[in-house]
Motif scaffolding. Structure first.
Motif, PDB file in Angstrom:
ATOM      1  N   ARG A  41     -42.628 -22.014  -6.082  1.00 23.69           N
ATOM      2  CA  ARG A  41     -42.511 -20.703  -5.449  1.00 23.69           C
ATOM      3  C   ARG A  41     -43.750 -20.337  -4.643  1.00 23.69           C
ATOM      4  N   ALA A  42     -44.895 -20.943  -4.994  1.00 22.63           N
ATOM      5  CA  ALA A  42     -46.151 -20.623  -4.302  1.00 22.63           C
ATOM      6  C   ALA A  42     -46.524 -21.683  -3.276  1.00 22.63           C
ATOM      7  N   GLY A  43     -45.662 -22.641  -3.043  1.00 26.64           N
ATOM      8  CA  GLY A  43     -45.949 -23.658  -2.048  1.00 26.64           C
ATOM      9  C   GLY A  43     -45.753 -25.075  -2.540  1.00 26.64           C
ATOM     10  N   GLY A  44     -45.767 -25.265  -3.858  1.00 33.65           N
ATOM     11  CA  GLY A  44     -45.490 -26.593  -4.401  1.00 33.65           C
ATOM     12  C   GLY A  44     -46.737 -27.361  -4.780  1.00 33.65           C
ATOM     13  N   ARG A  45     -46.548 -28.383  -5.620  1.00 37.32           N
ATOM     14  CA  ARG A  45     -47.670 -29.172  -6.140  1.00 37.32           C
ATOM     15  C   ARG A  45     -48.392 -29.940  -5.029  1.00 37.32           C
ATOM     16  N   GLU A  91     -57.606 -19.827  -0.860  1.00 38.48           N
ATOM     17  CA  GLU A  91     -56.245 -20.347  -0.903  1.00 38.48           C
ATOM     18  C   GLU A  91     -55.432 -19.696  -2.016  1.00 38.48           C
ATOM     19  N   LEU A  92     -56.076 -19.389  -3.127  1.00 36.79           N
ATOM     20  CA  LEU A  92     -55.373 -18.706  -4.211  1.00 36.79           C
ATOM     21  C   LEU A  92     -54.887 -17.340  -3.756  1.00 36.79           C
ATOM     22  N   CYS A  93     -55.752 -16.601  -3.049  1.00 39.39           N
ATOM     23  CA  CYS A  93     -55.351 -15.281  -2.529  1.00 39.39           C
ATOM     24  C   CYS A  93     -54.149 -15.409  -1.603  1.00 39.39           C
ATOM     25  N   ARG A  94     -54.148 -16.452  -0.781  1.00 34.52           N
ATOM     26  CA  ARG A  94     -53.039 -16.663   0.156  1.00 34.52           C
ATOM     27  C   ARG A  94     -51.760 -17.042  -0.581  1.00 34.52           C
ATOM     28  N   MET A  95     -51.888 -17.896  -1.591  1.00 32.19           N
ATOM     29  CA  MET A  95     -50.703 -18.368  -2.307  1.00 32.19           C
ATOM     30  C   MET A  95     -50.079 -17.259  -3.145  1.00 32.19           C
ATOM     31  N   ASP A 106     -57.316 -17.151   6.193  1.00 35.80           N
ATOM     32  CA  ASP A 106     -56.205 -16.301   5.767  1.00 35.80           C
ATOM     33  C   ASP A 106     -56.415 -15.978   4.293  1.00 35.80           C
ATOM     34  N   LEU A 107     -56.776 -14.729   4.016  1.00 32.37           N
ATOM     35  CA  LEU A 107     -57.091 -14.333   2.642  1.00 32.37           C
ATOM     36  C   LEU A 107     -55.922 -13.626   1.955  1.00 32.37           C
ATOM     37  N   GLY A 108     -54.744 -13.676   2.573  1.00 32.58           N
ATOM     38  CA  GLY A 108     -53.543 -13.155   1.910  1.00 32.58           C
ATOM     39  C   GLY A 108     -53.692 -11.721   1.445  1.00 32.58           C
ATOM     40  N   ILE A 109     -53.627 -11.531   0.130  1.00 34.29           N
ATOM     41  CA  ILE A 109     -53.632 -10.183  -0.441  1.00 34.29           C
ATOM     42  C   ILE A 109     -55.037  -9.664  -0.741  1.00 34.29           C
TER      43      ILE A 109
END
Length: 911
Positions: free
Chosen positions: A211-215, A229-233, A258-261
């Motif tokens: 759901r977050a992009g895959g392994r 990357e964690l923020c983006r995912m 890209d810092l997502g949230i």
């Protein structure tokens, strides 16, 4: 014991495990040396092992307390263990841990232990500080973790509006699992020490990380990028959350990422108070409900009422001698909060500049749109607003024929040239599915070949349908834009407002698909893929184009609108709806016409209580929508499982699966059912990511023909009259049970009990039945299950209402032609109508004919009546058919009326 894969959600697994642990530890404490003690200890060990996988992701009871309970078990302190487990289980069930510290020692006193939150009055619950949890991602040892928690706890102050506890996990993968497991998490603090990999069972990780992009995407990350990357995912799975990044990297390095949230970046500092205040501020921003707050404040003001609402401030009620019961029933606040839209300083829905404007902007953020507009008279009105704003007389609109009737009326008002699309039929269950993408592409290519593509304005589809069929929205928009790059999409999501708040469901919403495509079209990879496909398809024929997944040009315009009945699937008063807009040309092309259409259809006296409920409903889903939707899906899944596994229920009932409702050609994943008695649960993600159509799991369609009752009889005489169970939709041999964010496990249990009681009564009835009674029962079942009438396709518009050799028709001219009674006649279904058709006459409907169920027009004004439609109308066994007069017959146009209209130019503005 069931494994985690046997559960549809981690929440249900956790709840069941703690309940089982309470029962097992209580039994062991009662008789530690009894005959079943050894087996009990084995069960407890297995339960602890199972819970150890998921407890690290929750703050209560916390891993410290969990490990202590496990040590009590190891050391044989069974009474202490049973006491602690009982306290934990009760606190989890009642939510008590959200309000106070729960002591777990056996000699501790918990004064409020039996003070169940649900038993408190609403006023008391409203005064309590809301609770949430903060996820801290940092690979630390036990001592450092305790230091982190203590520092977080020290920052809390009595004046804080919220209470929160910390959950600490070590890795990026653990963080992604945590936000998908733990609905209490509202903020994430990402520290520099996080690692990449989790030590959790790999099958669980693979299932959830997709759901977050895959392994594969996760494995490719570089260590210096883990935090950003964690923020983006996380933004992919729970975009409503706030993240705070603590980093050692320079400002220049971070600025271009890209810092997502991520709301704020902290540079390697341990300023816990600043972090604490930012966390509270972030949650407060979502907890704002500007219009509801303004309305509450207005209700407290002493005012003199000299405007046009006697009920305002409740004066006309309190002074009455005859309607005091109304005041007693509703209470004073609803009347204190009533005012005219033109007074009171509460903002105007028609020209919002204050709290309504702010509330709509917050809703836009929550639902992922560029603009959001509130409506207080339902999605029927929203549909008409969008159509009137975008469609000009003579524009061609491709319309899902079995969409809601408001769209058909909208076409009349706009003067559109309507080109109806047929959904695939489910004859066996007397319902329609959805429109295959191939048919949509085929129609667009036909219009292109006819030189009419420039007049095609809009594609209008229902997502999801009443029966729960959901389109692959992104794919539909992509392939249609490849043929018509400026096509406008109106997605009727009346039943799908909740979908935004589930990672699985969100990907198939109009606003999410529009945002994904806007980004996609800007990318170099997309431009290259488009150029490559253009070379391949240079001289391609229509069949090749239909069989190819088409790529739109990079300059294609993303123009998507979604109408949602907030009141149907989220918290809102009746008729509270929203229009969500994600249109790149809205500002330049549509804004003024949209404003005029909004003015045309919106009341100048909108209900302020409805607007306030929309505001509060948005607040709720931003803070707990993820949890509520997860529980809704869980309730529906448990219903499917209970019915499927019960041997008695399977004799008379069948839960329709994706395999029953979606033809194989539209299920690329091969998934036929979300639950199978042999295989257990299927991960929904696979089919929701791949398939052309999927089935909304929150809707459970039950085939009831095996009972001998048709759907309408089963709904009215059995479920409603006898058991008080209310449902909306039936077909000839099915009933639809819809779960919602308010559905509880106990209500599901009650439904199962009722179905079992019905099945038992049928068993008893048939046991005592005579041979003739049994034959009669079997005949009714056969009639319902096997002798079903085929569902008719859209026939065509009569030549009087369409240009030569074109499928699209002028529904407006036909609609208003019927206003003159001299243009119409009535024909009896079983007499004069059949005789006219047998004689070769062309019979044309002068009205919308809408049977309930299924609730959409089987005939529209100007449509030719085919033999298939006539057969279907005769076979209908419903009492409610809008537009049909049983005493007179079917309203049709006279031959003279059709002759007068024939020959007019229908490609321009209709009369």
């Amino acid at each position: 014991m069931h494994s985690m894969n046997d559960y549809s959600s981690a929440i249900q697994l956790r709840s069941d495990r703690w309940s089982a642990l309470r029962a097992a530890t209580t039994a062991l404490a009662r008789d530690a040396k009894g005959k079943g003690a050894a087996a009990g200890r084995k069960d407890i060990e297995a339960l602890f092992d199972s819970l150890a996988l998921i407890e690290p992701y929750w703050a209560f009871p916390g891993m410290g307390a969990f490990d202590h309970m496990r040590r009590q078990f190891t050391h044989g302190n069974y009474e202490d263990l049973a006491f602690a487990v009982n306290r934990v289980t009760r606190a989890l069930t009642t939510g008590a841990y959200r309000r106070r510290t729960i002591p777990l020692e056996r000699d501790s006193l918990d004064q409020d232990e039996h003070d169940d939150e649900a038993m408190q009055p609403p006023e008391a619950r409203a005064l309590a500080k809301p609770y949430f949890e903060v996820l801290i991602v940092d690979s630390v040892n036990e001592h450092q973790e305790r230091w982190l928690r203590n520092n977080v706890s020290r920052m809390r102050r009595p004046e804080d509006p919220f209470i929160y506890e910390a959950v600490v996990v070590p890795s990026l993968e653990d963080a992604l699992i945590a936000v998908m497991f733990n609905h209490n998490i509202q903020a994430i603090v990402v520290r520099p020490g996080l690692t990449l990999k989790s030590k959790v069972d790999q099958s669980i990780l693979t299932r959830y990380l997709a759901r977050a992009g895959g392994r594969d995407e996760i494995d490719a990350l570089h260590p210096e990028s883990y935090g950003p990357e964690l923020c983006r995912m996380i933004a992919k799975v729970r975009p409503e959350l706030d993240a705070y990044l603590v980093t050692e990297r320079s400002v220049e390095d971070i600025a271009g990422l890209d810092l997502g949230i991520c709301r704020r970046v902290f540079y390697n500092q341990e300023d816990f108070m600043e972090l604490h205040l930012n966390i509270l501020r972030g949650v407060q921003a979502r907890a704002k409900s500007p219009f509801f707050t303004a309305l509450v404040e207005y209700s407290k003001q002493p005012t003199g009422v000299f405007h046009a609402m006697p009920i305002s401030r409740g004066k006309s009620i309190t002074r009455s001698h005859w309607i005091q019961d109304m005041g007693a029933f509703y209470g004073p606040n609803i009347f204190l909060a009533e005012t005219s839209a033109t007074s009171g300083g509460l903002d105007s829905l028609l020209e919002p500049h204050g709290p309504i404007k702010e509330a709509q902007e917050l809703a836009s953020r929550a639902f992922g749109s560029k603009q959001t507009f509130f409506a207080t008279n339902g999605t029927s009105t929203c549909n008409k607003i969008v159509v009137q704003a975008l469609v000009r007389p003579g524009d061609i609109v491709l319309v899902d024929r079995d969409c809601h009737k408001s769209h058909h009326y909208g076409m009349v008002l706009a003067g559109a040239q309507v080109s109806y699309l047929d959904s695939y039929p489910l004859n066996e269950y007397s319902m329609y599915g959805a429109v295959p993408l191939r048919e949509i592409k085929e129609r667009l290519l036909e219009l292109k070949a006819a030189g009419k593509l420039d007049r095609v304005r809009m594609l209008l589809l229902t997502n999801c349908t009443f029966d729960g069929l959901v389109y692959n929205v992104e794919r539909v928009m992509e392939e249609c834009l490849a043929i018509k790059p400026d096509l406008i999409f109106l997605w009727d999501e009346a039943w799908f407002a909740f979908a935004r708040f589930s990672p699985t469901y969100r990907q198939r919403t109009a606003m999410n698909a529009a945002n994904v495509l806007r980004e996609k079209f800007k990318s170099e990879a997309h431009a290259a893929a488009y150029e490559e496909q253009q070379k391949t398809l240079k001289d391609a024929d229509e069949e090749t184009l239909l069989n190819t997944r088409l790529i739109p040009p990079p300059q294609a315009r993303v123009r998507a609108y979604a109408t949602q009945s907030t009141h149907k699937t989220l918290t809102s008063l009746r008729q509270g709806s929203m229009i969500h807009v994600n249109d790149q040309d809205f500002k330049g092309e549509v804004e003024q016409s949209f404003h005029e259409a909004y003015m045309t259809h919106t009341s100048t006296s909108p209900n302020y209580q409805i607007i306030a409920s929309l505001d509060v409903g948005r607040r709720q889903v931003e803070l707990e929508g993820f949890e509520f939707v997860q529980r809704q899906v869980e309730a529906a899944m448990s219903m499917r499982r209970a019915i499927s596994e019960h041997p008695l229920l399977s004799k008379y009932f069948k839960v329709l699966s994706a395999g029953d409702m979606i033809p194989e050609m539209h299920r690329e994943s091969g998934v036929t059912s979300y639950y199978d008695v042999e295989q257990g649960w299927t991960d929904m993600w696979d089919c929701w990511e791949q398939d052309e159509f999927v089935l909304d799991a929150t809707r459970v369609t039950l085939a009831v023909g095996g009972t001998g009752w048709d759907g309408d009889t089963f709904k009215t005489q059995i479920l409603m009259d006898k058991y008080g169970i209310q449902i909306n939709k039936t077909s000839r041999n099915t009933v639809l049970f819809m779960t919602n964010i308010g559905t509880t496990r106990s209500s599901v249990a009650y439904l199962i009990e009722v179905l079992v009681e019905i099945a038992k009564s049928l068993d008893e009835l048939l046991d005592d039945a005579s041979r003739m009674e049994r034959l009669s029962f079997d005949r009714r079942v056969t009639n319902l299950m096997d002798n079903y009438p085929p569902l008719p396709d859209f026939s065509k518009f009569h030549d009087a209402f369409r240009a030569a050799d074109t499928p699209e028709g002028d529904i407006r001219t036909a609609f208003f032609l019927s206003y003159d009674e001299k243009n119409c006649d009535y024909l009896d279904l079983n007499g004069s109508l059949q005789e006219a058709m047998d004689a070769g006459d062309t019979v044309v409907s002068a009205s919308f004919i809408i049977p309930y169920p299924p609730g959409f027009p089987i005939l529209v004004p100007g449509q030719v009546v085919s033999q298939e439609i006539l057969d279907f109308m005769r076979a209908l066994d419903v009492s409610e058919i809008h537009g049909y007069r049983p005493d007179l017959g079917l309203r049709v146009f006279t031959t003279d009326a059709l002759s007068r209209v024939r020959g007019k130019d229908l490609s321009s503005s209709p009369v």
